[in-house]
Design an enzyme around this catalytic site. Structure first.
Site, mmCIF file in Angstrom:
data_model
loop_
_atom_site.group_PDB
_atom_site.id
_atom_site.type_symbol
_atom_site.label_atom_id
_atom_site.label_comp_id
_atom_site.label_asym_id
_atom_site.label_seq_id
_atom_site.Cartn_x
_atom_site.Cartn_y
_atom_site.Cartn_z
ATOM 1 C CG ASN A 108 -5.698 15.388 16.774
ATOM 2 O OD1 ASN A 108 -5.639 15.314 18.003
ATOM 3 N ND2 ASN A 108 -6.326 14.248 15.780
ATOM 4 N NE ARG A 109 2.381 17.759 19.314
ATOM 5 C CZ ARG A 109 3.129 17.994 18.526
ATOM 6 N NH1 ARG A 109 3.115 17.182 17.342
ATOM 7 N NH2 ARG A 109 3.925 19.043 18.509
ATOM 8 N N GLY A 111 -5.069 15.902 22.747
ATOM 9 C CA GLY A 111 -5.146 15.375 24.309
ATOM 10 C C GLY A 111 -6.347 15.811 24.909
ATOM 11 C CG PHE A 112 -9.368 13.252 25.135
ATOM 12 C CD1 PHE A 112 -9.768 12.931 23.948
ATOM 13 C CD2 PHE A 112 -9.287 11.899 25.816
ATOM 14 C CE1 PHE A 112 -9.944 11.878 23.220
ATOM 15 C CE2 PHE A 112 -9.646 10.751 25.391
ATOM 16 C CZ PHE A 112 -10.059 10.537 23.824
ATOM 17 C CG ASN A 136 -15.945 10.210 21.004
ATOM 18 O OD1 ASN A 136 -15.136 10.074 21.862
ATOM 19 N ND2 ASN A 136 -15.939 9.620 19.902
ATOM 20 C CB SER A 170 -7.701 9.512 21.421
ATOM 21 O OG SER A 170 -6.735 10.220 21.315
ATOM 22 C CG ASN A 172 -3.226 12.456 20.279
ATOM 23 O OD1 ASN A 172 -2.077 12.253 19.964
ATOM 24 N ND2 ASN A 172 -4.222 12.698 19.346
ATOM 25 C CB THR A 173 -5.355 9.972 26.350
ATOM 26 O OG1 THR A 173 -5.938 11.223 25.899
ATOM 27 C CG2 THR A 173 -5.293 9.649 27.780
ATOM 28 C CE LYS A 206 -13.145 7.504 16.086
ATOM 29 N NZ LYS A 206 -13.581 8.962 15.695
ATOM 30 C CG ASN A 235 -9.507 7.672 16.707
ATOM 31 O OD1 ASN A 235 -9.163 8.891 16.391
ATOM 32 N ND2 ASN A 235 -9.986 7.618 17.652
ATOM 33 C CB THR A 236 -5.971 9.589 13.933
ATOM 34 O OG1 THR A 236 -5.728 9.479 15.525
ATOM 35 C CG2 THR A 236 -7.205 10.764 13.886
ATOM 36 N N GLY A 257 -7.330 12.164 7.374
ATOM 37 C CA GLY A 257 -7.485 12.364 5.955
ATOM 38 C C GLY A 257 -6.965 11.469 4.827
#
Length: 345
Positions: A108-109, A111-112, A136, A170, A172-173, A206, A235-236, A257
C-alpha cells in the site's frame, strides 16, 4: 465456511481499495452478534490495559473510526483505528493498494488518506462500550513541523481512546520515518510528554521493521526516557524479498503480510533484547496463525496485531488464532498469555 469468510472471498474478487471500502461499510451497518467469551487462558495486560485476549486489529483497516462497533464484534482483544491526521487529506493517487495473492501479501501507498481529526474524534465519542479501542496518529503530508501534528492529535483525542499510538514509521509520508532518529525522536517524545501532562492514557510508539538492532535499541531507550508505555513492532517494509511472485511485487509502498514475517520477527527480537522487560511490546507483521502468535509471545511480545492476513483468510481468522493459541498455552503449562510473555524475559 462461515458467512463472514464467504463475504471475504467475494471481496477478494473486487479491486483492493473498492473491497476495502465495502468491507468497512458492511461492518458499519451489519448488526453482528456479540462474540463468545474468551478462554481465560488468553488473558493478558498491556500498559495497564486488561485484555481478554492478546489478538488485536492493527491500524489501517478502519482509518476513520467508522466501523468500531462491527470490528469489536469480531473477537479482537483490542481494535486500533486510524491513522488520522489533523487535517483531512485525500492521500496518494489511485491505484495505491495492491493485493499480492500468490505471496499472501499487500502493498500500500495510501498516504494517510482520512477524514481528519474532527470527524475522527466525533466517531470515537460514540464508540462502543466494553471494547478496548486505540487511536493511531499520523502527520499531514504538507506539515513541516510534523511533531506538532502528533501533539494536536494527542490533545484532541484526550479521553476518547483507551490508548494512542504515535505512528512515525509509515513509508508513505515523506520525511516521516526521519522522526525515528534519536534527536528528532527526543524532540517529538518530549513535546508529547509535555502535552500529556497527567493524562494516564497510555501512549504507544509504532516503529519500522527496516531498522537495525542498534537503531531499535536507541528507540527503546528514548521511549523509556520519555514515558512511552509500549512499542508496536513493526510497520510495513520497503524491502522486496526475492521470493515475491505476484505481478505487482515491484509497486512502491509498504509491503505487509506473509513476506514481512522474518523481518518483523527480527525487529521484535532486537526490541525485546533492548527492552529487557522494561517496556511492553506488541508484535505485528506476518501473523497469520495461532502458532505464529504464540511464537511472538514467547519472543517477548505482550500482544499481537493482525491485518493483512484477514484479506486472505477472512474475519474467521480471529477465532482460529485464538483457539490455536489457547491450545498451545495450555499444552505448555501456562495459565494466561501474560505468563508466556513473562517467561520469555
Amino acid at each position: 465456511m462461515a458467512m463472514t469468510d464467504i463475504g471475504a472471498a467475494v471481496l477478494r474478487s473486487l479491486d483492493p481499495e473498492t473491497a476495502h471500502r465495502l468491507a468497512i461499510q458492511v461492518l458499519r451497518v451489519t448488526p453482528l452478534p456479540a462474540p463468545r467469551a474468551d478462554d481465560p487462558v488468553l488473558a493478558t495486560t498491556v500498559a495497564g490495559l486488561r485484555l481478554t485476549n492478546p489478538v488485536g486489529l492493527a491500524a489501517g483497516l478502519d482509518k476513520n473510526g467508522e466501523a468500531l462497533r462491527g470490528l469489536s464484534r469480531l473477537g479482537f482483544g483490542f481494535v486500533e483505528c486510524g491513522s488520522v491526521t489533523p487535517r483531512p487529506q485525500p492521500g496518494n493517487p489511485r491505484p495505491r493498494l495492491f493485493r499480492l495473492s500468490e505471496d499472501r501479501a499487500v502493498i500500500n501507498r495510501m498516504g494517510f488518506n482520512n477524514d481528519g481529526l474532527e470527524a475522527f474524534a466525533a466517531r470515537l465519542a460514540r464508540r462502543p462500550g466494553g471494547a478496548v479501542i486505540g487511536a493511531n496518529l499520523g502527520a499531514n503530508k504538507e506539515t513541516e513541523d510534523k511533531a506538532a501534528d502528533y501533539v494536536a492529535g494527542l490533545r484532541r483525542l484526550k479521553g476518547l481512546a483507551d490508548y494512542v499510538t504515535v505512528n512515525v514509521s509509515s513509508p508513505n509520508t515523506p520525511g516521516l520515518r526521519d522522526l525515528q532518529g534519536r534527536a528528532a525522536l527526543d524532540d517529538l517524545l518530549g513535546r508529547l510528554a509535555e502535552a500529556r501532562g497527567g493524562d494516564p492514557t497510555p501512549v504507544f510508539l509504532k516503529i519500522a521493521p527496516d531498522l537495525g538492532g542498534a537503531e531499535i535499541g536507541l528507540i527503546v531507550e528514548a521511549a523509556l526516557d520519555h514515558g512511552i508505555d509500549a512499542l508496536i513492532v513493526a510497520n510495513t517494509t520497503l524491502d522486496r524479498p526475492e521470493t515475491l511472485r505476484s505481478q505487482d511485487r515491484n509497486e512502491s509502498g509498504g509491503l505487509s503480510g506473509a513476506p514481512l514475517k522474518a523481518r518483523a520477527r527480527a525487529a521484535l527480537k532486537a526490541a525485546a533484547e533492548a527492552a529487557a522487560g522494561r517496556l511492553p511490546l506488541i508484535a505485528v507483521g506476518g501473523i497469520d496463525s495461532g502458532a505464529e502468535a504464540y511464537d511472538r509471545l514467547r519472543a517477548g511480545a505482550s500482544a499481537v496485531q493482525i491485518y493483512s492476513a484477514l484479506v486472505f483468510e477472512g474475519p474467521g481468522l480471529v477465532g482460529r488464532i485464538k483457539h490455536e493459541l489457547a491450545d498451545r498455552l495450555k499444552s505448555d503449562g501456562f495459565s494466561t498469555a501474560a505468563e508466556a510473555t513473562a517467561a520469555a524475559r
